[in-house]
Design a protein around this motif. Sequence first.
Motif, short mmCIF file in Angstrom:
data_model
loop_
_atom_site.label_atom_id
_atom_site.label_comp_id
_atom_site.label_asym_id
_atom_site.label_seq_id
_atom_site.Cartn_x
_atom_site.Cartn_y
_atom_site.Cartn_z
N ILE A 66 49.36 49.75 40.00
CA ILE A 66 51.12 49.40 40.69
C ILE A 66 50.75 50.01 42.24
O ILE A 66 50.98 50.04 43.47
CB ILE A 66 51.86 49.78 40.04
N ALA A 67 49.48 51.29 41.87
CA ALA A 67 49.64 52.00 43.43
C ALA A 67 48.60 51.06 43.83
O ALA A 67 49.20 51.40 45.37
CB ALA A 67 48.72 53.24 42.66
N ASN A 68 47.82 51.03 43.16
CA ASN A 68 47.07 49.78 44.16
C ASN A 68 46.53 49.00 43.67
O ASN A 68 45.20 49.17 42.70
CB ASN A 68 45.48 50.63 44.85
N PRO A 69 46.45 48.37 43.54
CA PRO A 69 46.14 46.63 42.48
C PRO A 69 44.73 46.43 42.78
O PRO A 69 44.01 46.52 41.21
CB PRO A 69 46.87 45.39 42.43
N ARG A 70 44.43 46.01 43.69
CA ARG A 70 43.09 46.31 44.01
C ARG A 70 41.70 46.97 43.31
O ARG A 70 40.57 47.18 43.11
CB ARG A 70 42.49 45.78 45.02
N SER A 71 42.17 48.57 43.31
CA SER A 71 41.43 49.93 43.15
C SER A 71 41.09 49.22 41.48
O SER A 71 40.47 49.85 40.97
CB SER A 71 42.30 51.22 43.03
N LEU A 72 42.28 48.43 41.35
CA LEU A 72 41.67 48.54 39.22
C LEU A 72 41.66 46.98 39.24
O LEU A 72 40.11 47.12 38.41
CB LEU A 72 43.16 48.89 38.72
N VAL A 73 41.51 45.98 39.96
CA VAL A 73 41.09 44.85 39.74
C VAL A 73 40.49 44.38 40.85
O VAL A 73 41.85 43.97 41.68
CB VAL A 73 42.06 43.79 38.84
#
Lengths: 238, 420
Positions: A97-104
Amino acid sequence: MTIKHLFHACVLAGVPGVALTQAIPLGDPEHGAELYQYECAACHQIGEGAEHRIGPHLNRIFDRRAGSQEFDGYSEALARQGRDGLRWDFLRLDAYIANPRSLVSGTNMAYPGLEDAEERADLIAFIRAYSDRPQDIPEAAPTAFAPEVQLPAEVLEIEGDAEYGEFLSASCTTCHQRSGDHAGIPGIIGWPEEDFVVAMHAYKQELRPHQVMQSVAQRLDDEEIAALAAYFGGLRRE
Amino acid sequence: MRLNRRRFLGTATAATAALSAPAVLGNARPRVVVIGGGSGGGTAARYLASDSNGALDVTLIEPSRMYYTCYFSNLYLGGFWEFEDLGHDYGNMAMRGVNIIHDWAMAVDRDAQTVSLGGGGAVSYDRLVVSPGIDFVDGAVPGWDVSQQSKMPHAYKSGTQAQLLKAQVENMREGGTYAMVAPPNPYRCPPGPYERISMVAHILSERNPTAKILIVDPKANFSKQGLFEEGWNRHYPGMIERIGPDFGGDNVEVRPDDMEVVIDGMVESVDVCNVIPAQKAGKIAELAGLTNDAGWAPVKPEDMRSRMDDNVFVLGDASQQGAMPKSGYSANSQAKVVANVIRGELTDSRIFPARYANACWSLIATNDGVKVGASYEPGEDEIESVSSFISQTGEDAELRRQTFEESIGWYNGIVDDIFG
């Protein structure tokens, strides 16, 4: 209670011999409900009768394998990480939720991220109420996991040494094709530098699953990650 | 604040001074000769030529015009790939500036710094990279030598041997026995024999389900053993029997004319016999005086430099470096370190500290892929493993399918890295 208390609890629990037995206080679900309407509801239904719309419904999302519902709109990137073992526990939902693209990196979720940690905790507290037996939902184990990809500003500001990155990239191009093709293994040519840095730190912190990438990332220091990001970011697909 | 430390300047010049002076005087470009165009030598040649932008004269000596990878030849054996899928030519490498000589390297004169060629003549070098792969130890399996390889193929250097073994397996009589004499450590591709067993079992369970597979193994344990044995029980129950050293697997003789295998004195009649003998460095490494009593070429862990000669580097399966397994991935990884070091010494480009990696994927059955791998760093005397990973038993089918797809991605990646 704020999210900060939660992390303090985790830190304490990391002391040898101290078990984490009490429930971890979460955010404020009522405020979370308001935030949900504003931040999420346009795409994700939740509650009784919820169905997949633009995004999948979010009932029972806790501890579910990512990308595992009968929903056609998952990105290959999210489905791949689900198969690699990404489960939606508190820490990973929080990071996503903080930064979707940082995880996926390749996620289809067009959501810019919610910066405020307390607001995220409130939101997650609301979503959590729609998972089975929410009182029993295990929180993430008190391990060394960071709550999200926490990168000090100076890490993101490192100017990557692209020449060094080119040398280091030799370890990447054994698997990631120089052409940028992505069958079986994702392409990494021409990634935006910051995405690259954040993704590599997410592997390094074991927020992202995948043993090979975790192993690779753990050997890279901040400058080396920046160097790789500079090198690959400067390439264009053939 | 902007951080940009140029940390590694200086190491290049220091190292260069200690070695014989490269031919940088006048117009002559420094010369690098690479023996062997596989995953080690091919990668080194490509990187040396591409990265030096013509500042180095790079010559590759490789007898074959088409290189057939040993890795994934098991998938061909199992019917998942075509033979042509394994073949790669040297056209792109030539276009990247590598001077390719399709000939045998017959001898190395390390004093004169020349390599003589089978077709006559010699090429001189400032730095030599030796990457010849493996040869078999004479007499390792009593009764077998290379003159018997049409009756009892080794199929451990890919190419026609892989085609022969496949034909023999497919034409085996109904209910017949396929035997493998497995090699002792160290040998190329540690999971390779056992992936091969999986692929033979796959073919036989479809075409000849009453056939048996017998492994005669001098080793007590083998790579990915738990994963393979779990898979064999699941996919091919009752088909595969392995005789380890505790039951005489280390005391084996073959009789190619009679198609017999003698295990600790007991004679077994078999229908196909795949003999993978004990191994040593490729012949040219020995001829060049680069090998030790064990038959391998010892190298320094920080840059794969021969312990016998500072102007020579040995890569891949032929080298004795420490913890890295003999694999195409390892050779590719080592080659990049060597290319960086040689370029630095001869052209004053930057030299970076070595880092090495390896991963090996194996296919057990359709869409059932597993992997093992590690990262490596130079230690005091040899290369050491710093972190490792391996697939787990009991993984679900989706993850195994993804691991298999990842292996295809890896194959495409590495051949592109060498031949693309």
